[in-house]
Design an enzyme around this catalytic site. Structure first.
Site, PDB file in Angstrom:
ATOM      1  N   GLY A  23       0.808  -1.210   0.000  1.00  0.00           N
ATOM      2  CA  GLY A  23       0.000   0.000   0.000  1.00  0.00           C
ATOM      3  C   GLY A  23       0.840   1.258   0.000  1.00  0.00           C
ATOM      4  N   GLY A  25      -0.379   4.425   0.342  1.00  0.00           N
ATOM      5  CA  GLY A  25      -1.083   5.556   0.939  1.00  0.00           C
ATOM      6  C   GLY A  25      -0.204   6.252   1.961  1.00  0.00           C
ATOM      7  CG  PHE A  26      -1.658   9.646   4.105  1.00  0.00           C
ATOM      8  CD1 PHE A  26      -0.951  10.803   3.841  1.00  0.00           C
ATOM      9  CD2 PHE A  26      -2.993   9.591   3.728  1.00  0.00           C
ATOM     10  CE1 PHE A  26      -1.543  11.880   3.209  1.00  0.00           C
ATOM     11  CE2 PHE A  26      -3.604  10.662   3.099  1.00  0.00           C
ATOM     12  CZ  PHE A  26      -2.878  11.811   2.837  1.00  0.00           C
ATOM     13  N   GLY A  27       0.268   5.650   5.193  1.00  0.00           N
ATOM     14  CA  GLY A  27       1.041   4.752   6.032  1.00  0.00           C
ATOM     15  C   GLY A  27       2.222   4.149   5.304  1.00  0.00           C
ATOM     16  CD  GLU A 187     -14.411  17.292   3.444  1.00  0.00           C
ATOM     17  OE1 GLU A 187     -13.609  17.703   4.296  1.00  0.00           O
ATOM     18  OE2 GLU A 187     -14.264  16.211   2.845  1.00  0.00           O
ATOM     19  CG  ASP A 326      -7.913   3.827   7.120  1.00  0.00           C
ATOM     20  OD1 ASP A 326      -7.342   4.638   7.868  1.00  0.00           O
ATOM     21  OD2 ASP A 326      -8.438   4.157   6.039  1.00  0.00           O
ATOM     22  CB  ALA A 337      -4.482  11.323   6.544  1.00  0.00           C
TER      23      ALA A 337
END
Length: 468
Positions: A23, A25-27, A187, A326, A337
């Site tokens: 992954g 993503g942020f992690g 949003e 997550d 995040a």
């Protein structure tokens, strides 16, 4: 004799510990960065080959930002780290005894990746709460593809309405339903109304874009339920002033191509709303690989698929496997995040401590607060006792998001775009494409008219008729 290879002028022995990160993503990204100077071989596997700033996906969908402003190729992001390799692929299976992961390429062929330490940062996907058939008519907001799909539906709905005479059919195209009153749902609702009343207000001749209805459905008693009551009250007032119609205490129980059905949570008769655009932000669940590894490792997981972990974020009985972000099911860690970033840094620290023969430390999440953007000049920010709203919250929200965007060029470009929208109402990234791909994800497609036999059946078994 130790085998070795040469990469960018650096000789790297295969005897070094192999860290496999699933992954980008942020992690995964923060973990790979922190291990970039460690004495390990790092492989980062991601199914999209890019890091996507998910908190701004809705702005891409609403035409404010381009895909390039909220994403960056992982190869470019990690190019300066000679010991980090990035690969395109999707993890599909795990053999913990052989310490290897089976990955799938986009062409469905597979390959094997070996590891000494495995870090699972695969994240979550949109959950339809047991109604996967809703996905065709109600896209989520988790990937770049989702954002572009939503953009096509939003701007396409106004274009189609322009071709229709006044009446129920046109009204349905000018009605936008959103399932979920969390940050993403709020949003999106704010952006659609802002788009209709400002950016598109004077561009059409047959329709009045500002007449577009935005319906926001949520099962709770208020929107943004995780925020302080005074902030949710302010958000409610701003949404209502924008013209968003709030329907609280209800569940979306059916989604079709031309309507959505909601049922009161406390009981009562279902109600139908005619709409041709439904957006889904209600709930998340673990990706298939996460459920697979929970089964293979005999690990406990909750209903959403989050995997129970030890205090150091490793899987019980498997100190060589970490679950971060997550997917980490411990201490009610939030799916935000900041948790992923901190988890990635923690997993990297554990790898470094193992190399140095030092004990691992338990993971401690530091709450960096929550934020939600509603419309120009209106945003919420909550950090501990600090609660900001209105213009001050909006400025603070922008500063935080600029700071965490990957790449200096993206930060500058995004800031310039936002400054431009303050001075004028136009949105610079409204382009959408009516795809020629025969897939369920592309509901607005010319292909059904070019090749009628390839048109898939709707849930009711019917087919759309080609134009005369």
């Amino acid at each position: 004799m130790m085998c070795s290879t040469v990469k960018k002028g650096v000789v790297m022995g295969y005897g070094r510990k192999r860290v496999l990160i699933i992954g980008g993503g942020f992690g995964g990204l923060f973990c790979a960065r922190r291990l970039g100077r460690a004495d390990v071989e790092v492989t980062l596997l991601d199914r999209g080959a890019s890091h996507v700033f998910q908190p701004l996906l809705y702005q891409c969908a609403a035409g404010k930002l381009s895909t390039g402003q909220i994403s960056r190729p992982l190869r470019e992001e990690l190019a300066r780290h000679a010991n980090v390799t990035t690969l395109l692929g999707e993890a599909v299976d795990l053999d913990p005894d052989a310490r290897q992961v089976i990955a799938r390429r986009p062409d469905e062929s597979t390959f094997t990746l070996r590891y000494d330490v495995l870090i699972i940062a695969a994240g979550m996907r949109q959950s339809y709460l047991g109604h996967e058939e809703f996905a065709h008519w109600a896209p989520g907001m988790k990937t770049l593809d989702d954002a572009l799909n939503v953009r096509r539906r939003l701007f396409g709905a106004f274009e189609i309405a322009e071709t229709l005479p006044p009446g129920p059919e046109r009204d349905a195209w000018l009605t936008f339903a959103i399932a979920g009153g969390g940050p993403t749902g709020v949003e999106l609702a704010g952006q659609i109304r802002e788009m209709a009343t400002r950016a598109l207000a004077h561009e059409f001749h047959s329709i009045e874009p500002e007449d577009a209805r935005v319906l926001l459905f949520d099962g709770g008693s208020c929107v943004l339920g995780t925020f302080a009551p005074e902030l949710t009250d302010k958000a409610t007032k701003v949404l209502q002033k924008l013209g968003v119609e709030l329907h609280l205490g209800v569940h979306v129980t059916d989604v079709r191509h031309d309507r959505v059905t909601v049922t009161p949570k406390a009981g009562g008769s279902p109600e139908d709303f005619a709409t041709r655009t439904v957006l889904w932000t209600a709930g998340v669940e673990a990706v298939p690989f996460a459920r697979r590894i929970a089964k293979v490792l005999d690990a406990n997981s909750d209903r959403a698929g989050r995997i129970a972990v030890e205090p150091d974020l490793s899987v019980p009985g498997h100190p060589d496997i970490f679950v971060i972000g997550d997917l980490a099911g411990r201490d009610n860690l939030p799916g935000v995040a900041e948790n992923a970033m901190q988890g990635g840094l923690h997993a990297a620290a554990c790898v470094r401590h193992d190399l140095a023969g030092k004990p691992r430390r338990p993971y401690r999440y530091r709450d960096a607060g929550s934020a939600a953007y509603i419309s120009r000049g209106h945003a919420l920010l909550q950090v501990g006792p600090v609660k900001l709203a209105g213009v001050i919250g909006w400025l603070a929200w922008g500063f935080i998001h600029i700071a965490f965007l990957s790449g200096l060029e993206n930060r500058i470009s995004t800031l310039a775009t936002w400054l431009g929208t303050i001075a004028r109402v136009h949105r610079t990234d409204r382009t959408f494409i009516l795809d020629n791909t025969p897939s369920a994800e592309h509901s607005y497609s010319w292909l059904k008219f070019m090749h009628p036999n390839m048109l898939h059946a709707t849930r009711d078994g019917g087919q759309a008729n080609p134009p005369h």
